[in-house]
Write an enzyme that holds these catalytic residues in place. Sequence first.
Site, PDB file in Angstrom:
ATOM      1  N   TYR A 190      -2.214   5.692  14.940  1.00 11.71           N
ATOM      2  CA  TYR A 190      -3.114   4.625  13.963  1.00 11.71           C
ATOM      3  C   TYR A 190      -4.371   5.239  13.770  1.00 11.71           C
ATOM      4  CZ  TYR A 190      -6.109   0.659  13.642  1.00 11.71           C
ATOM      5  OH  TYR A 190      -7.232  -0.214  13.050  1.00 11.71           O
TER       6      TYR A 190
ATOM      7  N   LYS B  82      -6.163   6.422  10.429  1.00 15.67           N
ATOM      8  CA  LYS B  82      -7.387   5.908   9.983  1.00 15.67           C
ATOM      9  C   LYS B  82      -8.487   7.033   9.686  1.00 15.67           C
ATOM     10  CE  LYS B  82      -6.949   1.401   9.611  1.00 15.67           C
ATOM     11  NZ  LYS B  82      -7.521   0.357   8.719  1.00 15.67           N
TER      12      LYS B  82
ATOM     13  N   THR C  38     -12.281   2.021  11.944  1.00 18.26           N
ATOM     14  CA  THR C  38     -12.082   1.511  13.370  1.00 18.26           C
ATOM     15  C   THR C  38     -12.727   2.143  14.334  1.00 18.26           C
ATOM     16  OG1 THR C  38     -10.348   0.941  15.036  1.00 18.26           O
ATOM     17  CG2 THR C  38      -9.914   2.541  13.398  1.00 18.26           C
TER      18      THR C  38
ATOM     19  N   GLU D 121     -11.348   2.620  17.012  1.00 18.83           N
ATOM     20  CA  GLU D 121     -10.351   3.622  17.659  1.00 18.83           C
ATOM     21  C   GLU D 121     -10.570   4.944  17.111  1.00 18.83           C
ATOM     22  OE1 GLU D 121      -7.170   3.164  19.580  1.00 18.83           O
ATOM     23  OE2 GLU D 121      -8.576   1.448  20.241  1.00 18.83           O
TER      24      GLU D 121
ATOM     25  N   LEU E  92       0.705  -1.196   0.060  1.00 17.56           N
ATOM     26  CA  LEU E  92       0.037  -0.024  -0.034  1.00 17.56           C
ATOM     27  C   LEU E  92       0.793   1.122   0.008  1.00 17.56           C
ATOM     28  CD1 LEU E  92      -3.276  -0.146   2.218  1.00 17.56           C
ATOM     29  CD2 LEU E  92      -2.908  -0.444  -0.242  1.00 17.56           C
TER      30      LEU E  92
ATOM     31  N   ALA F 250      -3.274  -3.029   6.670  1.00 14.93           N
ATOM     32  CA  ALA F 250      -2.840  -1.918   7.712  1.00 14.93           C
ATOM     33  C   ALA F 250      -1.855  -2.175   8.484  1.00 14.93           C
ATOM     34  CB  ALA F 250      -4.031  -1.353   8.417  1.00 14.93           C
TER      35      ALA F 250
HETATM   36  P1  NAP Z   1      -4.038  -7.759  10.540  1.00 18.58           P
HETATM   37  O1  NAP Z   1      -4.360  -9.379  10.996  1.00 18.58           O
HETATM   38  O2  NAP Z   1      -2.955  -6.918  11.349  1.00 18.58           O
HETATM   39  O3  NAP Z   1      -3.809  -7.762   9.028  1.00 18.58           O
HETATM   40  C1  NAP Z   1      -3.206  -6.683   8.281  1.00 18.58           C
HETATM   41  C2  NAP Z   1      -2.909  -7.036   6.938  1.00 18.58           C
HETATM   42  O4  NAP Z   1      -2.407  -5.812   6.368  1.00 18.58           O
HETATM   43  C3  NAP Z   1      -2.114  -8.310   6.730  1.00 18.58           C
HETATM   44  O5  NAP Z   1      -2.356  -8.979   5.701  1.00 18.58           O
HETATM   45  C4  NAP Z   1      -0.671  -7.369   6.513  1.00 18.58           C
HETATM   46  O6  NAP Z   1       0.137  -8.007   5.567  1.00 18.58           O
HETATM   47  C5  NAP Z   1      -1.443  -6.279   5.484  1.00 18.58           C
HETATM   48  N1  NAP Z   1      -0.289  -5.137   5.499  1.00 18.58           N
HETATM   49  C6  NAP Z   1       0.088  -4.394   6.392  1.00 18.58           C
HETATM   50  N2  NAP Z   1       1.035  -3.461   6.006  1.00 18.58           N
HETATM   51  C7  NAP Z   1       0.999  -3.641   4.548  1.00 18.58           C
HETATM   52  C8  NAP Z   1       1.292  -2.644   3.346  1.00 18.58           C
HETATM   53  N3  NAP Z   1       2.199  -1.854   3.510  1.00 18.58           N
HETATM   54  N4  NAP Z   1       0.920  -3.135   2.304  1.00 18.58           N
HETATM   55  C9  NAP Z   1       0.180  -4.226   1.951  1.00 18.58           C
HETATM   56  N5  NAP Z   1      -0.360  -4.871   2.873  1.00 18.58           N
HETATM   57  C10 NAP Z   1      -0.022  -4.754   4.163  1.00 18.58           C
HETATM   58  O7  NAP Z   1      -5.453  -7.016  10.637  1.00 18.58           O
HETATM   59  P2  NAP Z   1      -7.058  -7.456  10.773  1.00 18.58           P
HETATM   60  O8  NAP Z   1      -7.262  -7.754  12.335  1.00 18.58           O
HETATM   61  O9  NAP Z   1      -7.086  -8.519   9.863  1.00 18.58           O
HETATM   62  O10 NAP Z   1      -7.698  -6.044  10.502  1.00 18.58           O
HETATM   63  C11 NAP Z   1      -8.127  -5.646   9.100  1.00 18.58           C
HETATM   64  C12 NAP Z   1      -8.210  -4.281   8.815  1.00 18.58           C
HETATM   65  O11 NAP Z   1      -9.267  -3.861   9.898  1.00 18.58           O
HETATM   66  C13 NAP Z   1      -7.062  -3.396   9.333  1.00 18.58           C
HETATM   67  O12 NAP Z   1      -6.943  -2.242   8.434  1.00 18.58           O
HETATM   68  C14 NAP Z   1      -7.323  -2.953  10.812  1.00 18.58           C
HETATM   69  O13 NAP Z   1      -6.847  -1.855  10.967  1.00 18.58           O
HETATM   70  C15 NAP Z   1      -8.941  -2.955  10.772  1.00 18.58           C
HETATM   71  N6  NAP Z   1      -9.526  -3.184  11.737  1.00 18.58           N
HETATM   72  C16 NAP Z   1      -9.423  -4.208  12.608  1.00 18.58           C
HETATM   73  C17 NAP Z   1      -9.909  -4.461  13.688  1.00 18.58           C
HETATM   74  C18 NAP Z   1     -10.007  -5.645  14.486  1.00 18.58           C
HETATM   75  O14 NAP Z   1     -10.464  -5.601  15.732  1.00 18.58           O
HETATM   76  N7  NAP Z   1      -9.442  -6.645  13.989  1.00 18.58           N
HETATM   77  C19 NAP Z   1     -11.156  -3.394  14.230  1.00 18.58           C
HETATM   78  C20 NAP Z   1     -11.474  -2.097  13.217  1.00 18.58           C
HETATM   79  C21 NAP Z   1     -10.568  -2.125  12.351  1.00 18.58           C
HETATM   80  P3  NAP Z   1       1.417  -9.003   6.540  1.00 18.58           P
HETATM   81  O15 NAP Z   1       0.640 -10.410   6.447  1.00 18.58           O
HETATM   82  O16 NAP Z   1       2.408  -9.058   5.347  1.00 18.58           O
HETATM   83  O17 NAP Z   1       1.893  -8.609   7.565  1.00 18.58           O
HETATM   84  O1  G4F Z   2      -5.956  -5.993  21.905  1.00 13.55           O
HETATM   85  P1  G4F Z   2      -5.256  -4.528  21.665  1.00 13.55           P
HETATM   86  O2  G4F Z   2      -3.946  -4.347  21.426  1.00 13.55           O
HETATM   87  O3  G4F Z   2      -6.369  -3.839  20.607  1.00 13.55           O
HETATM   88  P2  G4F Z   2      -6.774  -2.367  20.291  1.00 13.55           P
HETATM   89  O4  G4F Z   2      -5.615  -1.618  20.589  1.00 13.55           O
HETATM   90  O5  G4F Z   2      -8.151  -1.982  20.952  1.00 13.55           O
HETATM   91  O6  G4F Z   2      -6.755  -2.460  18.740  1.00 13.55           O
HETATM   92  C1  G4F Z   2      -7.471  -3.445  18.096  1.00 13.55           C
HETATM   93  O7  G4F Z   2      -8.835  -3.077  17.809  1.00 13.55           O
HETATM   94  C2  G4F Z   2      -9.119  -1.785  17.094  1.00 13.55           C
HETATM   95  C3  G4F Z   2     -10.336  -1.690  16.969  1.00 13.55           C
HETATM   96  O8  G4F Z   2     -10.959  -0.884  18.190  1.00 13.55           O
HETATM   97  C4  G4F Z   2      -8.461  -1.988  15.599  1.00 13.55           C
HETATM   98  F1  G4F Z   2      -8.861  -0.855  14.921  1.00 13.55           F
HETATM   99  C5  G4F Z   2      -6.700  -2.283  15.786  1.00 13.55           C
HETATM  100  O9  G4F Z   2      -6.455  -2.467  14.729  1.00 13.55           O
HETATM  101  C6  G4F Z   2      -6.645  -3.432  16.586  1.00 13.55           C
HETATM  102  O10 G4F Z   2      -7.189  -4.515  16.082  1.00 13.55           O
HETATM  103  O11 G4F Z   2      -5.762  -3.659  22.993  1.00 13.55           O
HETATM  104  C7  G4F Z   2      -6.811  -3.784  23.631  1.00 13.55           C
HETATM  105  C8  G4F Z   2      -6.745  -3.204  24.974  1.00 13.55           C
HETATM  106  C9  G4F Z   2      -5.954  -1.757  24.940  1.00 13.55           C
HETATM  107  O12 G4F Z   2      -6.802  -1.012  26.011  1.00 13.55           O
HETATM  108  C10 G4F Z   2      -4.577  -1.993  25.582  1.00 13.55           C
HETATM  109  O13 G4F Z   2      -4.059  -1.117  26.417  1.00 13.55           O
HETATM  110  O14 G4F Z   2      -6.051  -4.040  25.808  1.00 13.55           O
HETATM  111  C11 G4F Z   2      -4.936  -3.368  26.707  1.00 13.55           C
HETATM  112  N1  G4F Z   2      -3.892  -4.096  27.070  1.00 13.55           N
HETATM  113  C12 G4F Z   2      -3.725  -4.556  28.365  1.00 13.55           C
HETATM  114  N2  G4F Z   2      -2.328  -5.275  28.172  1.00 13.55           N
HETATM  115  C13 G4F Z   2      -3.133  -4.774  26.072  1.00 13.55           C
HETATM  116  C14 G4F Z   2      -2.283  -5.462  26.902  1.00 13.55           C
HETATM  117  N3  G4F Z   2      -3.192  -4.669  24.765  1.00 13.55           N
HETATM  118  C15 G4F Z   2      -1.847  -5.453  24.341  1.00 13.55           C
HETATM  119  N4  G4F Z   2      -1.881  -5.345  22.992  1.00 13.55           N
HETATM  120  N5  G4F Z   2      -1.054  -6.027  24.861  1.00 13.55           N
HETATM  121  C16 G4F Z   2      -1.075  -5.998  26.335  1.00 13.55           C
HETATM  122  O15 G4F Z   2      -0.293  -6.836  27.112  1.00 13.55           O
END
Ligand code: NAP
Ligand code: G4F
Length: 398
Positions: free
Chosen positions: A207, A211, A184, A186, A110, A139
Amino acid sequence: MDTVSSGRAACSTGGRTKKKEITKPMELPEPSVTEPTPLAEPTPPAAISRPAVSALITGVSGQDGSYLAEFLLAQHYTVHGLIRRCSHVPTERIEHLLNHPRFHLHYGDLTDPQNLYEVLRKVERLDGRPPREIYNLAAQSHVHVSFVMPYYTAQVDALGQLSLLNAVKELQWIPHTRVYFAGTSEMFGSSPPPQNEQTPFHPRSPYAVAKLYAYWITVNYREAYGLFAVNGILFNHESPRRHVSFVTRKITRAVGQLQRGELDVLRLGNLNAKRDWGHSRDYVRAMWLMLQQETPRDLVLGMGESHTVREFVVKAFACAGVHLRFRGTGVDEIAEDCATGRVLVRVDPRYFRPSEVENLQADPTLARQVLDWTPEYSFDDLVREMVQHDLHVSHHDY
Ligand code: NAP
Ligand code: G4F
């Protein structure tokens, strides 16, 4: 932060096991990946039986991308996935799809607008027409990492969406192609819950700020050029495919590791943070539904209930038959096994964030009306599935 403290690089390929890295490098099946040098040239468009619908997924190797690819293939789509060229090809989550005749991977990034444009052209050439749907899921998705790599995060998460939208416009695909952007919860940041489509944004991390740019540029391309482009404002969604640097998977993996004697203690940051956690499978279905509507609309998707990290910990250990008792406060808080008194969880300030999002809880009323979307997994189902997976699989770190 998780990725660094566990001795792995901060890039998203870092969470994979050493075992996999030193074995014979995984080879992608030749016909599935477009390479810089000409491959066996794909069947010319006129000769192939044209698929009814095709879609492009960026981030196809990620948690959501892998479930979405499965979902679309089951709906008889042809699926094109954008995948990064890394020293370690990141196909663990999609290995089972690599030989699927309607699944094609293309190297891309990207951060490289020219490459993105070329990939889109290639997809059009292969299918004989533009894809009907593009899901931009790629992302740098880790909030804590975004404080360490704010520029990179902005390039991928903000400008990446601009590059994609602009390529769609330049290729004159606007009448043909619908675009989903992975927004998101966030972005709501410090706005109090419950959060819905009317809630003001107040991002609390690089982040979330990145977004938010992508969110608004998506709105702008919709309003300025008439592109069918939507923002899914998704709350946290998880699964056994979640990377181990996110808190849910870190916890469920630790339940298994502690049981197998592979870990002494689970170290976590803010136990009081509240999140609205659902299952990724339910959320990718909603992404698809958003692109099937008559008019483009940005929607909030979540379960409508929130839990603290502490509650997630308690439930996850209980799924493995371990009942925890918490003692102490702040950085001195610990959780011990009620049966043995062994300390299993400690607070570690290294996992605190410079600015935190304390409380996210969706009000998904509108999405449920518009999309008729009902999640199939409850919070309990989610935790149970993740713990069961991690009790039995010690090597799958993703
Ligand atoms: P993820 O598991 O971290 O997957 C991210 C993907 O993006 C991976 O395939 C990664 O490739 C690819 N990527 C990262 N940097 C890139 C770049 N520069 N060019 C092309 N591809 C790249 O995330 P996810 O949980 O599936 O989330 C999917 C999307 O939803 C993300 O945009 C995230 O920010 C958003 N989102 C997630 C959540 C959630 O709770 N999961 C909630 C709200 C929004 P690699 O495998 O090579 O690293
Ligand atoms: O699992 P997290 O790292 O997810 P976070 O920050 O909520 O972000 C995820 O959800 C977002 C949607 O709301 C996405 F947009 C984003 O891409 C990602 O998928 O942390 C969740 C919570 C935070 O408050 C963090 O401070 O858990 C708290 N936490 C406590 N201990 C921790 C830890 N988080 C992580 N990663 N590691 C810890 O040890």
